[in-house]
Design a protein around this motif. Structure first.
Motif, PDB file in Angstrom:
ATOM      1  N   VAL A   1     -65.502  54.649  20.750  1.00 28.74           N
ATOM      2  CA  VAL A   1     -65.185  54.321  19.363  1.00 28.74           C
ATOM      3  C   VAL A   1     -64.759  52.855  19.281  1.00 28.74           C
ATOM      4  N   GLY A   2     -65.438  52.105  18.421  1.00 23.60           N
ATOM      5  CA  GLY A   2     -65.044  50.736  18.137  1.00 23.60           C
ATOM      6  C   GLY A   2     -64.498  50.635  16.723  1.00 23.60           C
ATOM      7  N   ALA A   3     -63.618  49.651  16.504  1.00 26.58           N
ATOM      8  CA  ALA A   3     -63.015  49.442  15.184  1.00 26.58           C
ATOM      9  C   ALA A   3     -63.208  47.994  14.752  1.00 26.58           C
ATOM     10  N   TYR A   4     -63.414  47.771  13.467  1.00 25.07           N
ATOM     11  CA  TYR A   4     -63.555  46.414  12.939  1.00 25.07           C
ATOM     12  C   TYR A   4     -62.868  46.336  11.577  1.00 25.07           C
ATOM     13  N   THR A   5     -62.595  45.165  11.025  1.00 27.64           N
ATOM     14  CA  THR A   5     -62.429  43.867  11.650  1.00 27.64           C
ATOM     15  C   THR A   5     -60.983  43.453  11.429  1.00 27.64           C
ATOM     16  N   LEU A   6     -60.212  43.214  12.494  1.00 25.87           N
ATOM     17  CA  LEU A   6     -58.826  42.809  12.338  1.00 25.87           C
ATOM     18  C   LEU A   6     -58.735  41.296  12.144  1.00 25.87           C
ATOM     19  N   PHE A   7     -57.699  40.872  11.415  1.00 25.25           N
ATOM     20  CA  PHE A   7     -57.468  39.468  11.066  1.00 25.25           C
ATOM     21  C   PHE A   7     -58.727  38.833  10.467  1.00 25.25           C
ATOM     22  N   PRO A   8     -59.288  39.451   9.419  1.00 28.14           N
ATOM     23  CA  PRO A   8     -60.557  38.967   8.863  1.00 28.14           C
ATOM     24  C   PRO A   8     -60.390  37.656   8.101  1.00 28.14           C
ATOM     25  N   LEU A   9     -61.378  36.785   8.232  1.00 30.94           N
ATOM     26  CA  LEU A   9     -61.387  35.530   7.487  1.00 30.94           C
ATOM     27  C   LEU A   9     -62.068  35.698   6.133  1.00 30.94           C
TER      28      LEU A   9
ATOM     29  N   SER B   1     -75.686  48.462  21.047  1.00 29.29           N
ATOM     30  CA  SER B   1     -76.237  48.054  19.763  1.00 29.29           C
ATOM     31  C   SER B   1     -75.791  49.025  18.687  1.00 29.29           C
ATOM     32  N   THR B   2     -75.392  48.476  17.547  1.00 29.59           N
ATOM     33  CA  THR B   2     -74.951  49.298  16.425  1.00 29.59           C
ATOM     34  C   THR B   2     -75.686  48.869  15.160  1.00 29.59           C
ATOM     35  N   SER B   3     -75.666  49.725  14.162  1.00 32.09           N
ATOM     36  CA  SER B   3     -76.331  49.385  12.901  1.00 32.09           C
ATOM     37  C   SER B   3     -75.919  50.366  11.815  1.00 32.09           C
ATOM     38  N   PHE B   4     -76.044  49.913  10.572  1.00 29.56           N
ATOM     39  CA  PHE B   4     -75.908  50.790   9.409  1.00 29.56           C
ATOM     40  C   PHE B   4     -77.262  51.416   9.053  1.00 29.56           C
ATOM     41  N   ASP B   5     -78.284  51.162   9.868  1.00 30.36           N
ATOM     42  CA  ASP B   5     -79.645  51.645   9.602  1.00 30.36           C
ATOM     43  C   ASP B   5     -80.075  52.581  10.723  1.00 30.36           C
ATOM     44  N   PHE B   6     -80.142  53.887  10.438  1.00 32.57           N
ATOM     45  CA  PHE B   6     -80.504  54.847  11.481  1.00 32.57           C
ATOM     46  C   PHE B   6     -81.977  54.762  11.859  1.00 32.57           C
TER      47      PHE B   6
ATOM     48  N   GLY C   1     -81.810  55.407  27.095  1.00 26.66           N
ATOM     49  CA  GLY C   1     -80.632  55.124  27.900  1.00 26.66           C
ATOM     50  C   GLY C   1     -79.770  54.002  27.372  1.00 26.66           C
ATOM     51  N   ILE C   2     -80.269  53.249  26.394  1.00 26.95           N
ATOM     52  CA  ILE C   2     -79.451  52.193  25.797  1.00 26.95           C
ATOM     53  C   ILE C   2     -78.267  52.839  25.071  1.00 26.95           C
ATOM     54  N   HIS C   3     -77.106  52.235  25.163  1.00 28.52           N
ATOM     55  CA  HIS C   3     -75.940  52.748  24.445  1.00 28.52           C
ATOM     56  C   HIS C   3     -75.936  52.161  23.036  1.00 28.52           C
ATOM     57  N   SER C   4     -75.987  53.030  22.055  1.00 30.28           N
ATOM     58  CA  SER C   4     -76.087  52.580  20.666  1.00 30.28           C
ATOM     59  C   SER C   4     -75.395  53.579  19.754  1.00 30.28           C
ATOM     60  N   GLY C   5     -75.211  53.165  18.499  1.00 29.75           N
ATOM     61  CA  GLY C   5     -74.571  54.077  17.577  1.00 29.75           C
ATOM     62  C   GLY C   5     -74.542  53.584  16.149  1.00 29.75           C
ATOM     63  N   PHE C   6     -74.308  54.517  15.251  1.00 30.43           N
ATOM     64  CA  PHE C   6     -74.253  54.231  13.821  1.00 30.43           C
ATOM     65  C   PHE C   6     -72.907  53.594  13.482  1.00 30.43           C
ATOM     66  N   ALA C   7     -72.903  52.754  12.455  1.00 30.17           N
ATOM     67  CA  ALA C   7     -71.691  52.083  11.992  1.00 30.17           C
ATOM     68  C   ALA C   7     -71.305  52.616  10.616  1.00 30.17           C
ATOM     69  N   TYR C   8     -70.000  52.739  10.392  1.00 31.49           N
ATOM     70  CA  TYR C   8     -69.470  53.270   9.139  1.00 31.49           C
ATOM     71  C   TYR C   8     -68.576  52.238   8.483  1.00 31.49           C
TER      72      TYR C   8
ATOM     73  N   VAL D   1     -69.773  54.763  18.469  1.00 38.18           N
ATOM     74  CA  VAL D   1     -69.685  54.683  17.016  1.00 38.18           C
ATOM     75  C   VAL D   1     -68.806  53.489  16.683  1.00 38.18           C
ATOM     76  N   ASP D   2     -69.157  52.770  15.622  1.00 37.06           N
ATOM     77  CA  ASP D   2     -68.397  51.607  15.178  1.00 37.06           C
ATOM     78  C   ASP D   2     -67.933  51.880  13.753  1.00 37.06           C
ATOM     79  N   ALA D   3     -66.627  51.771  13.497  1.00 39.44           N
ATOM     80  CA  ALA D   3     -66.104  52.154  12.190  1.00 39.44           C
ATOM     81  C   ALA D   3     -65.092  51.147  11.686  1.00 39.44           C
ATOM     82  N   GLU D   4     -65.102  50.928  10.372  1.00 38.62           N
ATOM     83  CA  GLU D   4     -64.040  50.134   9.780  1.00 38.62           C
ATOM     84  C   GLU D   4     -62.712  50.796  10.114  1.00 38.62           C
ATOM     85  N   HIS D   5     -61.741  49.999  10.508  1.00 35.84           N
ATOM     86  CA  HIS D   5     -60.499  50.550  11.054  1.00 35.84           C
ATOM     87  C   HIS D   5     -59.788  51.482  10.075  1.00 35.84           C
ATOM     88  N   THR D   6     -59.973  51.291   8.778  1.00 34.53           N
ATOM     89  CA  THR D   6     -59.302  52.139   7.791  1.00 34.53           C
ATOM     90  C   THR D   6     -59.842  53.567   7.775  1.00 34.53           C
ATOM     91  N   LEU D   7     -60.994  53.803   8.395  1.00 34.41           N
ATOM     92  CA  LEU D   7     -61.578  55.147   8.437  1.00 34.41           C
ATOM     93  C   LEU D   7     -61.080  55.971   9.616  1.00 34.41           C
TER      94      LEU D   7
END
Length: 311
Positions: A260-268, A157-162, A174-181, A238-244
């Protein structure tokens, strides 16, 4: 068991951003079923807590763009939400209208986990446009749903809200979670910060190669890599916009045993794309070479094909 996001892999996991929005409306069971059909590794989806504490899968704060009915989803009850339908003709957000085969209903998170949780890895984004103390118990309720589903090893689970993330971690240790940028997240800090960053000489970094003063992006990269918020909410991802993400971002997090996750490629929806001129095929190659653990995309079939050529 090992959480599926942490399992050994020879390429980044491909996550359909809100499902497979090229084929079906975002955040719908039809889109998630399509992801399974295509052999996509997983999905990213968005959730809100309704007024009566049910967790619904939906992206927008306001319901009108997707349903044609005005309302604030966090202020509605599940009974009210369940009567809405996501329209066949949808404005993707930037004025581009797409038509889908049929209307779709809004699902509960528990339904998605029950039907898809064994077939897909799922990044549950607790939707927030800024930290909001009054909505912190979204984390509590998401934790309850995940625990009841028994699918904890297939979700993060990720969020922009800590605040939400803190409550999630407290309710389900024990849940795997992280902040998003996000590349635009400093814009809400006020014009004074933007003015200051643009007035200062531009830092000479990898991220400064783009046109214009990139000090805001450099500051976000610094905050991301420092992981101060991650330590506060006990993040394991952690989830981050790929440009960061620059050449040492992934390495720094892997040294902390974080993904580390990256978003969002080929965006509509291109309204909030930080760098509209980027070549997304080249970006997929770059992110894979850096060792990112997952990539979210609006075209998962295309990204799967691209990454298959690299392995």
């Amino acid at each position: 068991m090992t959480n599926g996001f942490f399992a050994d892999k020879n390429r980044p996991l491909v996550l359909g951003h809100r499902g497979v929005p090229l084929a079906h409306q975002e955040n719908t069971l039809a889109g998630f079923r399509k992801a399974i059909e295509l052999g996509v590794d997983g999905i990213e989806l968005d959730v809100f807590k309704t007024r009566d504490d049910r967790i619904v899968v939906f992206h927008d704060e306001q319901t009108e763009r997707l349903t044609g009915v005005a309302g604030s989803i966090a202020e509605m009850t599940w009974d009210e939400v369940s009567q809405l339908r996501i329209q066949r003709r949808i404005d993707r957000g930037d004025g581009t209208v797409v038509e889908y085969p049929s209307e779709e209903r809004i699902p509960l998170l528990e339904e998605v986990l029950d039907e898809c949780g064994d077939s897909l890895l799922i990044n549950i984004e607790m939707k927030a446009y800024a930290p909001n103390w009054s909505r912190r118990h979204t984390g509590t309720e998401v934790a309850r749903v995940i625990k009841a589903s028994g699918k904890q090893d297939n979700v993060i689970s990720t969020s922009f809200d800590f605040f939400m993330l803190r409550k999630l971690e407290k309710a389900l240790p024990g849940i795997h979670s992280g902040f998003a940028y996000d590349g635009g997240m400093l814009e809400g800090m006020g014009d004074w910060l933007d003015t200051l960053l643009n007035a200062l000489p531009e830092l000479d970094t990898e991220l400064s190669r783009r046109a214009g003063n990139q000090n805001a992006l450099n500051l976000l990269n610094l905050l991301l890599e420092a992981n101060a918020i991650g330590r506060f909410v006990h993040s394991t991802v952690v989830d981050a916009e790929h440009t960061l993400i620059d050449s040492d971002t992934v390495q720094k997090f892997h040294q902390r045993n974080m993904l580390v996750g990256a978003y969002t490629l080929f965006p509509l929806d291109t309204r909030y794309v930080d760098n509209p001129d980027v070549d997304h095929e080249q970006e997929a190659h770059r992110l894979a070479a850096l060792g990112v653990d997952w990539i979210e995309t609006d075209d998962p079939e295309r990204l799967l094909a691209l990454l298959a050529l690299l392995t």
